[in-house]
Motif scaffolding. Structure first.
Motif, PDB file in Angstrom:
ATOM      1  N   LYS A 148       0.824  -1.215   0.000  1.00  0.00           N
ATOM      2  CA  LYS A 148       0.000   0.000   0.000  1.00  0.00           C
ATOM      3  C   LYS A 148       0.853   1.259   0.000  1.00  0.00           C
ATOM      4  O   LYS A 148       0.401   2.321  -0.444  1.00  0.00           O
ATOM      5  N   LEU A 149       2.065   1.162   0.508  1.00  0.00           N
ATOM      6  CA  LEU A 149       2.980   2.306   0.532  1.00  0.00           C
ATOM      7  C   LEU A 149       4.012   2.213  -0.590  1.00  0.00           C
ATOM      8  O   LEU A 149       4.356   3.217  -1.216  1.00  0.00           O
ATOM      9  N   ALA A 179       1.580   8.852   1.441  1.00  0.00           N
ATOM     10  CA  ALA A 179       1.099   7.518   1.816  1.00  0.00           C
ATOM     11  C   ALA A 179       1.264   7.273   3.309  1.00  0.00           C
ATOM     12  O   ALA A 179       0.379   6.696   3.959  1.00  0.00           O
ATOM     13  N   VAL A 180       2.394   7.727   3.868  1.00  0.00           N
ATOM     14  CA  VAL A 180       2.640   7.544   5.301  1.00  0.00           C
ATOM     15  C   VAL A 180       1.683   8.403   6.116  1.00  0.00           C
ATOM     16  O   VAL A 180       1.190   7.991   7.174  1.00  0.00           O
ATOM     17  N   ILE A 182      -1.306   9.163   5.347  1.00  0.00           N
ATOM     18  CA  ILE A 182      -2.609   8.504   5.324  1.00  0.00           C
ATOM     19  C   ILE A 182      -2.617   7.258   6.208  1.00  0.00           C
ATOM     20  O   ILE A 182      -3.592   6.977   6.906  1.00  0.00           O
ATOM     21  N   ASP A 183      -1.493   6.541   6.192  1.00  0.00           N
ATOM     22  CA  ASP A 183      -1.420   5.274   6.942  1.00  0.00           C
ATOM     23  C   ASP A 183      -0.087   5.183   7.672  1.00  0.00           C
ATOM     24  O   ASP A 183       0.799   4.430   7.274  1.00  0.00           O
ATOM     25  N   PRO A 184       0.111   5.959   8.765  1.00  0.00           N
ATOM     26  CA  PRO A 184       1.389   5.953   9.477  1.00  0.00           C
ATOM     27  C   PRO A 184       1.615   4.646  10.236  1.00  0.00           C
ATOM     28  O   PRO A 184       0.668   3.904  10.510  1.00  0.00           O
ATOM     29  N   ALA A 186       1.936   2.398  13.210  1.00  0.00           N
ATOM     30  CA  ALA A 186       1.386   2.466  14.568  1.00  0.00           C
ATOM     31  C   ALA A 186       2.476   2.161  15.579  1.00  0.00           C
ATOM     32  O   ALA A 186       3.235   1.198  15.429  1.00  0.00           O
ATOM     33  N   SER A 313       7.415   6.015   9.197  1.00  0.00           N
ATOM     34  CA  SER A 313       7.439   5.156   8.015  1.00  0.00           C
ATOM     35  C   SER A 313       8.044   3.798   8.350  1.00  0.00           C
ATOM     36  O   SER A 313       8.920   3.693   9.220  1.00  0.00           O
TER      37      SER A 313
END
Length: 400
Positions: A148-149, A179-180, A182-184, A186, A313
Motif C-alpha cells: 500500500k505504501l 502515503a505515510v 494517510i497510513d502511518p 502504529a 514510516s
C-alpha cells in the motif's frame, strides 16, 4: 532582476532542492543503520546541511568558482551496507573522524591523494556497486512487504522518471510522505519536528575504523571529491584541490561528534551549478553555488521534519526511496567495474564481497571487498608478468 542575472540563483536553488530531497533519506537510513537514535540522526542531518552551506558559500565566494558542496551520499550508502558496527554509534562517529582526518591529510600530503587516485577504477567501481546493491534492492522489498505504501511510491517515481527525470526521486519521496500521512506506522518511535544538536564523544574501535572509516574515506574521495573535480574540469574550472579537501575534511571532523558522517565536493549536482543551466556567463556561475549553500542553511532546520517522516514510516519504505535515488549510480558503477576485461574478475570479487554484508574480525564487508579485489589483482598481474618468462623457457627447451 533580468532572466540572465537570475539564472545562477535559480540553478543553485534547484541544485540544492534536488540534492537535499533526493538523498536525505539515504543519510538518515545510514545513521540509523550504525546505531543513531532519531534525535542523533536529526542532529547529523542538521550539521551536514549547515556545514555544506557554510563551506560552499565561503569557498565559492573566495575563489569565484561554483564549488558546490554535498554530503557524502556514497558514504551514507556505505553506512547502510555496514549496518550495526562494533562499538556502537560512538565507534561509528570515531570512523567519521578518521575519514575527515584522512581527507585533510590528503589535501596536505599529495602522495595520499595519488594513492587513492591510483586505486584501479574497476575495483573502486566494484566497491561502490557492492555498497549500493543492498539499498537498490529495497524498492523490490517495499513493493512486496508494504504494497500500500511501496507501489504508489514506485509508480510515481516511474512516471516522473519518464517525463521529468530530475524530479523523479523528490516526487517518489512526496508520494511516500503522503502515503505515510494517510497510513502511518502504529507505535513508531517519536521524533521532534525541530532538530536538536546531540553531542556524543567518538570512540576508537579498530574494526570499525578499518571497516567503516577507511572505506568511507575512499568512497568519498573517489566518488565525490575526485568525481567533483572532474565535473568542474569538464566545464572549464580548475578547482583548488588542497583548500577544498582541507576545508571539507576539517568540517567533517568538527561535525562528526554531532552525527555528520562527511561533506565533500558535490559530484552529481555539481553540473547544475557549473554548467549552462547556471547561465551563459561562466564568470558568474559561482553565484549558483553560493545560492545552493544558502538554501542548505535554510533546509537545515527541516532535519527534524525529515526525521519525523522516517519515524512514521516502515524502514523499508525510506530505504526504498534511497534505492530509487541510487539506481542510476549503481548502473554506472557496474558498467565501470566490468568495462576493463583484464580487471573484470578483481572488480567482480570486490563487488561480491562488499555486497555479501559479511563481518569478520569485527571489520565490515567493504574493507574485505577492497582487500579481496586488490589481492586478486596483484595475483593476476604477477601471473601475467611470469607468462613471457615461462614461454621463453618452453621455447628454449624445444630448441634442438
Amino acid at each position: 532582476m533580468s532572466s540572465a542575472r537570475s539564472q545562477p540563483v535559480v540553478a543553485g536553488i534547484v541544485a540544492a532542492l534536488v540534492g537535499f530531497a533526493g538523498s536525505f533519506a539515504i543519510v538518515l537510513a545510514g545513521l540509523h543503520a550504525v546505531g543513531a537514535s532519531n534525535a542523533q540522526a536529526s542532529s547529523g542531518l542538521l550539521v551536514l546541511s549547515v556545514a555544506m552551506g557554510v563551506t560552499g558559500i565561503a569557498l565559492s565566494f573566495h575563489y569565484k568558482m561554483p564549488l558546490s558542496m554535498a554530503w557524502s551520499t556514497p558514504g551514507a550508502a556505505l553506512l547502510v551496507a555496514a549496518g550495526p558496527v562494533s562499538g556502537g554509534y560512538p565507534a561509528a562517529l570515531g570512523a567519521f573522524v578518521l575519514a575527515g582526518v584522512l581527507i585533510v591529510v590528503a589535501g596536505l600530503w599529495r602522495p595520499l591523494t595519488r594513492a587513492i587516485v591510483a586505486i584501479p577504477g574497476p575495483i573502486a567501481s566494484g566497491l561502490m556497486a557492492g555498497v549500493l546493491l543492498p539499498i537498490c534492492l529495497q524498492p523490490v522489498h517495499a513493493v512486496v512487504e508494504v504494497p500500500k505504501l511501496g507501489i504508489p511510491t514506485v509508480v510515481v517515481w516511474l512516471v516522473l522518471w519518464r517525463v521529468a527525470r530530475r524530479w523523479a526521486v523528490p516526487g517518489a519521496l512526496a508520494a511516500a510522505a503522503i502515503a505515510v500521512a494517510i497510513d502511518p506506522v502504529a507505535g513508531g518511535p517519536s521524533a521532534h519536528l525541530l532538530p536538536q544538536l546531540t553531542f556524543v564523544t567518538p570512540t576508537l574501535h579498530l574494526g570499525t575504523l578499518l571497516g567503516v572509516g577507511l572505506p568511507l574515506f575512499i568512497v568519498t574521495m573517489v566518488s565525490q571529491n575526485v568525481a567533483g573535480m572532474s565535473v568542474l574540469a569538464a566545464h572549464g574550472y580548475a578547482a583548488p584541490m588542497r583548500p577544498v579537501l582541507v576545508t571539507t575534511g576539517a568540517a567533517t571532523v568538527v561535525g562528526a561528534p554531532m552525527g555528520g558522517h562527511g561533506i565533500n565536493l558535490a559530484a552529481i549536482t555539481a553540473a547544475l551549478a557549473a554548467g549552462p543551466e547556471a547561465g551563459p556567463d561562466r564568470s558568474r556561475r559561482w553565484i549558483a553555488a553560493v545560492s545552493a549553500g544558502a538554501v542548505y542553511l535554510v533546509l537545515g532546520p527541516a532535519a527534524g521534519l525529515a526525521t519525523a517522516l522516517l519515524a512514521a514510516s516502515p524502514p523499508v519504505l525510506i530505504e526504498a526511496v534511497a534505492g530509487l535515488a541510487l539506481l542510476g549510480t549503481l548502473g554506472a558503477a557496474l558498467r565501470a567495474a566490468t568495462d576493463d576485461e583484464q580487471q573484470r574478475e578483481p572488480a567482480i570479487i570486490t563487488f561480491v564481497v562488499c555486497a555479501s554484508g559479511v563481518t569478520a574480525l569485527g571489520i565490515s564487508a567493504p574493507f574485505w571487498g577492497l582487500v579481496a579485489g586488490l589481492l586478486l589483482l596483484a595475483v593476476q598481474r604477477g601471473r601475467y608478468r611470469r607468462l613471457p618468462v615461462l614461454r621463453s623457457r618452453r621455447d628454449t627447451a624445444r630448441t634442438p
